[in-house]
Write a protein that holds these residues in place. Structure first.
Motif, mmCIF file in Angstrom:
data_model
loop_
_atom_site.group_PDB
_atom_site.id
_atom_site.type_symbol
_atom_site.label_atom_id
_atom_site.label_comp_id
_atom_site.label_asym_id
_atom_site.label_seq_id
_atom_site.Cartn_x
_atom_site.Cartn_y
_atom_site.Cartn_z
ATOM 1 N N ARG A 1 2.032 6.562 -6.990
ATOM 2 C CA ARG A 1 1.592 7.598 -7.812
ATOM 3 C C ARG A 1 1.885 9.046 -6.755
ATOM 4 N N TYR B 1 0.709 -1.432 0.154
ATOM 5 C CA TYR B 1 0.054 0.254 0.016
ATOM 6 C C TYR B 1 0.761 1.125 -0.069
ATOM 7 N N HIS C 1 2.737 1.573 -3.409
ATOM 8 C CA HIS C 1 1.229 2.687 -4.467
ATOM 9 C C HIS C 1 1.173 3.756 -4.114
ATOM 10 N N GLN C 2 1.742 4.331 -3.191
ATOM 11 C CA GLN C 2 0.877 5.494 -2.404
ATOM 12 C C GLN C 2 2.400 6.177 -2.965
#
Length: 479
Positions: free
Chosen positions: A192, A185, A188-189
């Motif tokens: 982004r 997670y 992924h952040q």
């Protein structure tokens, strides 16, 4: 003009800073999961596996000491990497992860290679290595873990059964899943955020480039290029260089300004400057300034092809401008401008002082020296359509360009009279094989440059000339 140079340099150097500031002001940057937090999750999961294994009789009781160690080691590691001399060690993050691999391998050996808990510990370590350091980190981490695992297993032996009870297995797999999901997670952040940052930086870069191109309109392209690429610094400095200096103005412009409206006169002057600038840039000239109807150009800075070639390029440009002016004059006549506009030009070659003049907050990139004064004086003495050059310029171009001796003149700053010459044309264009022809009468004008006419245009020109000849013959027969 050099204030625009400073702006260009600032745009080029601060694009990244502006983009970073924009990201900081408008987005919430989410960093990757800190090693401290990740280590707490991983070691807490390991402690839970140990407790479950001991409660179900899979692990030995003395492994409870590992629970205390697992719960305290993340804090010790954080203290070592942030508060001691180790914080200055390069790649400390990767090195501490190698130590985790050694600890993990040792623990797997201590529990006797029991399958599911061992695989859980191994997955967490390998996943961390790939996230932190890629394949290289994964390879070194695997080697260290296998080495410590082998040493530990050789010392304490392998368990009688490699299977673990259901609860221990479920807890081990669940702990590993939680660790991998949380780490994924955060990754992924981070991805982004990096993508958003890249997009914003790209947008800022495009804006900076667009701004630099707008500011470049206030500079000669050669000067703009040297500043934007970092070859030239924006500061008050000058140097001595041998340059070819060109001056031109429009004969009859004052009378024309009295006849035309200011808006029409401005449009005509801008059209003239645009056409002459394209000719100058085609020959590599550095456009210094426009003053009224005058143009100042020099050759030899910021780039030079040698004194002889610089002088030849300057005179070639002047000849081309004279030819182009005849074509423009015919176009203006068709637009209702009856006053014949002619340009007169002066060229000198010699040492000048070139560089940034002015103040720290307002500079001008230009040249000064007696050769500049001489070129200006030659321009003022020239007849309409005439190109006057100094003796040094003549000596550099005489083998390729035909010139006519015009005697001597007295110029301020020169101790002796200065010989001057009138440019006739390229030697290659003299005689019957010349490429440029001109003929002009009331009601008729012809300017032919055969070198610039394509094969298709040649047929159109021949057809037009034949039609004109037929018309003249018919009128002559009628008379």
């Amino acid at each position: 003009m050099m204030s625009a140079q400073a702006d260009l340099r600032n745009v080029a150097s601060s694009a990244g800073k502006l983009a970073s500031a924009d990201i900081h002001d408008h987005t919430v940057a989410i960093p990757p999961m800190p090693d401290y937090n990740g280590r707490i999750i991983a070691y807490t999961a390991t402690a839970a596996i140990i407790v479950a294994g001991i409660l179900q009789g899979v692990f030995q009781q003395w492994l409870l000491w590992f629970v205390a160690g697992a719960l305290t080691w993340p804090h010790i590691a954080h203290l070592l990497t942030r508060r001691t001399f180790l914080r200055r060690s390069p790649r400390i993050r990767q090195k501490m992860l190698f130590l985790d691999c050694v600890i993990g391998g040792t623990f797997i050996g201590l529990i006797g290679l029991i399958a599911i808990p061992s695989v859980s510990i191994l997955l967490m370590l390998m996943f961390s290595c790939l996230i932190v350091g890629g394949i290289r980190q994964w390879l070194f981490g695997t080697v260290l873990m296998l080495a410590s695992l082998a040493a530990s297993a050789a010392t304490f032996g392998v368990a009688d059964s490699l299977q673990s009870p259901l609860l221990t297995s479920i807890l081990a797999l669940a702990s590993t899943g939680v660790y991998i999901c949380v780490t994924a997670y955060y990754s992924h952040q981070q991805a982004r955020t990096l993508l958003l940052a890249k997009t914003q930086i790209q947008n800022q870069r495009e804006q900076s480039i667009a701004l630099s191109h707008k500011l470049s309109k206030y500079l000669s392209p050669q000067v703009w290029q040297s500043i934007f690429t970092g070859e030239r610094d924006v500061r008050l400095e000058t140097q001595r260089k041998k340059l070819a200096v060109f001056f031109s103005d429009i004969k009859g412009f004052t009378e024309l300004s009295e006849e035309m409206e200011p808006e029409a006169l401005t449009e005509l002057l801008n059209h003239y400057f645009n056409e002459m600038s394209e000719v100058a840039l085609r020959y590599g000239g550095t456009i210094d300034k426009f003053v009224g109807d005058s143009i100042m150009i020099f050759f030899g800075d910021p780039t030079s092809r040698g004194q002889r070639e610089d002088a030849f390029a300057c005179v070639s440009m002047a000849i081309d401008m004279r030819k182009h002016m005849k074509i423009m004059r015919q176009k203006w006549r068709s637009q209702g401008i009856k006053t014949p506009l002619e340009i007169r030009m002066g060229i000198s070659t010699g040492y000048t002082t070139v560089g940034n003049f002015g103040a720290e907050n307002r500079m001008d990139y230009t040249i000064i020296g007696k050769e500049v004064n001489l070129a200006s004086r030659l321009e003022s003495l020239a007849e309409p359509g005439e190109i006057l050059v100094s003796y040094e310029t003549f000596s550099l171009i005489k083998d390729r360009i035909m010139c006519r001796d015009k005697g001597e003149i007295t110029v301020k700053g020169f101790g002796k009279p200065v010989p001057i010459y009138e440019v006739v044309d390229f030697r290659r264009d003299m005689g019957p094989n010349r490429s440029f022809l001109e003929h002009e009468h009331s009601g008729f004008a012809m300017y032919l440059d055969s070198d610039k006419i394509t094969e298709r245009e040649r047929r159109d020109v021949l057809a037009a000339l034949e039609d004109a000849a037929d018309r003249l013959r018919q009128e002559d027969d009628a008379d």
